[in-house]
Design an enzyme around this catalytic site. Structure first.
Site, PDB file in Angstrom:
ATOM      1  NE  ARG A 107      -2.816  -1.291   3.190  1.00  0.00           N
ATOM      2  CZ  ARG A 107      -3.550  -1.081   4.274  1.00  0.00           C
ATOM      3  NH1 ARG A 107      -4.686  -0.458   4.191  1.00  0.00           N
ATOM      4  NH2 ARG A 107      -3.142  -1.518   5.433  1.00  0.00           N
ATOM      5  CD  GLN A 108       4.462   4.693   2.459  1.00  0.00           C
ATOM      6  OE1 GLN A 108       3.949   4.401   3.519  1.00  0.00           O
ATOM      7  NE2 GLN A 108       4.716   5.946   2.104  1.00  0.00           N
ATOM      8  CG  ASP A 184     -10.304   3.714  -4.877  1.00  0.00           C
ATOM      9  OD1 ASP A 184     -10.430   4.465  -5.868  1.00  0.00           O
ATOM     10  OD2 ASP A 184      -9.247   3.593  -4.237  1.00  0.00           O
ATOM     11  CE  LYS A 207     -10.131   4.381   0.106  1.00  0.00           C
ATOM     12  NZ  LYS A 207     -10.077   2.967   0.466  1.00  0.00           N
ATOM     13  CB  SER A 237      -6.436  -2.417   6.386  1.00  0.00           C
ATOM     14  OG  SER A 237      -5.403  -2.310   7.315  1.00  0.00           O
ATOM     15  N   GLY A 239     -10.881  -1.307   8.320  1.00  0.00           N
ATOM     16  CA  GLY A 239     -12.333  -1.391   8.100  1.00  0.00           C
ATOM     17  C   GLY A 239     -12.944  -0.034   7.772  1.00  0.00           C
TER      18      GLY A 239
HETATM   19  C1  R5P Z   1      -7.836   1.411  -0.633  1.00  0.00           C
HETATM   20  O1  R5P Z   1      -7.496   2.046  -1.594  1.00  0.00           O
HETATM   21  C2  R5P Z   1      -8.124  -0.034  -0.646  1.00  0.00           C
HETATM   22  O2  R5P Z   1      -8.722  -0.415  -1.804  1.00  0.00           O
HETATM   23  C3  R5P Z   1      -8.915  -0.476   0.548  1.00  0.00           C
HETATM   24  O3  R5P Z   1     -10.183   0.118   0.493  1.00  0.00           O
HETATM   25  C4  R5P Z   1      -8.249  -0.071   1.809  1.00  0.00           C
HETATM   26  O4  R5P Z   1      -6.898  -0.390   1.789  1.00  0.00           O
HETATM   27  C5  R5P Z   1      -8.925  -0.702   2.991  1.00  0.00           C
HETATM   28  O5  R5P Z   1      -8.336  -0.221   4.137  1.00  0.00           O
HETATM   29  P1  R5P Z   1      -9.213   0.153   5.385  1.00  0.00           P
HETATM   30  O6  R5P Z   1     -10.020  -1.056   5.745  1.00  0.00           O
HETATM   31  O7  R5P Z   1      -8.208   0.514   6.442  1.00  0.00           O
HETATM   32  O8  R5P Z   1     -10.053   1.323   5.001  1.00  0.00           O
END
Ligand code: R5P
Length: 310
Positions: A107-108, A184, A207, A237, A239
């Protein structure tokens, strides 16, 4: 000769064995032990292989598919991955394909504030330096496209679980033409795998992430009153994304809300937060083995490997 070898971390052995069975390839597993100081020793099954007695050349000319995930504790799993792939290459493997069902640090993918490590690049650089020739990922965060890509010089293929998740929703939850919500818009490439199964009523959100626990998602005006909705995302992650989406849908009268995700990391009480927000069911793969892992990732990976003709 091609073999499948799996690591230990998480459910790597189950996934590796299932991939080998599906592709009718011989299956072997590594062993991991620890020293008193907690350092790891990754041992390859060279005696079992008995192919070449020359020490340190036991895998000479072999085509090795190494299956290992990098779920929490990610740092621990990554060290196992690095030790294993380095060991495989040192022993002369002609070709090394790493299959990483959940790739940590994906993710980074940019500097969010000055001086930060672009972690996904560093992980790729390390794998390349250790001799990984090919890589297979599933719905990897930094690459929303499905199919072949290049990752720090490694020939890679990103498979998607979207079609398999959609089939589960249709067949097991008996939802035929729900509204499909993708929080997203960046995830657009998965749509072509969902619509043949669940229909074309797709709504995208836009998003903006403000922090680990804060997102702003904007959706177009839509009638959700009394409707069944399936949210698709690559991962849960904290949520936050899915809670925000579910609350939005519930406020607009959605009757049933299903959350379909590839990687249900579900950190801390994320699952409880999602159920409290009105999600009726979470459908996830077993890339991360959890309570909601009802879709197997192994056939998705095996099918992608056949399709890619790796
Ligand atoms: C973001 O761009 C991803 O597609 C997920 O929506 C995101 O990583 C989920 O993370 P969290 O549950 O912390 O919002």
């Amino acid at each position: 000769m091609r073999i499948v070898l799996s690591g230990v971390c998480g459910n790597s052995r189950e996934i590796g064995r299932a991939i080998a069975e599906r592709l009718s390839l011989p299956y072997y597993k590594t062993d991991v032990t620890f020293f008193h100081d907690t350092e790891m020793q990754v041992c390859l099954p060279v005696k079992e292989l008995k192919l070449n007695a020359t020490p340190m050349k036991e895998l000479k000319d072999m085509d090795v598919v190494y299956v290992q995930t990098t779920i929490p504790a990610q740092n621990h799993c990554l060290i196992e991955l690095f030790m294993a792939v380095g060991n495989i290459k040192q022993r002369g493997a002609a070709k090394l394909t790493a299959v990483v069902p959940y790739l940590a640090y994906a993710r980074q993918d940019k500097e969010f504030s000055p001086g930060q490590t672009i972690s996904n690049k560093v992980i790729g650089m390390a794998m390349k330096a250790l001799g990984v020739d090919q890589l297979i990922t599933v719905d990897v965060h930094f690459n929303r496209d499905v199919g072949e890509y290049t990752y720090e010089g490694i020939k890679a293929y990103n498979a998607t679980a979207a079609g398999a998740l959609a089939k589960y929703v249709r067949d097991e939850l008996e939802m035929n033409s729900p509204k499909i919500v993708i929080p997203d818009v960046g995830h657009k490439p998965i749509v072509e795998f969902i619509t043949p199964v669940l229909g074309r009523d797709v709504i995208f959100g836009s998003k903006e992430r403000k922090g680990e626990n804060e997102v702003i998602i904007t959706f177009p005006e839509e009638d959700f009153n009394g409707k069944s909705v399936v949210i698709f995302d690559d991962m849960i992650s904290s949520g936050t994304t899915s809670v925000e989406t579910a609350e939005y849908l519930k406020k607009r009268g959605a009757n049933k809300v299903i959350l379909a995700v590839t990687h249900a990391l579900c950190i801390n009480n994320a699952r409880e937060k999602l159920l409290d927000a009105g999600i009726d069911k979470i459908v996830a793969t077993d890339s991360i083995p959890k309570e909601d892992s009802v879709v197997s990732i192994a056939p998705i990976i095996a099918d992608a490997m056949e399709k890619w003709s790796f």
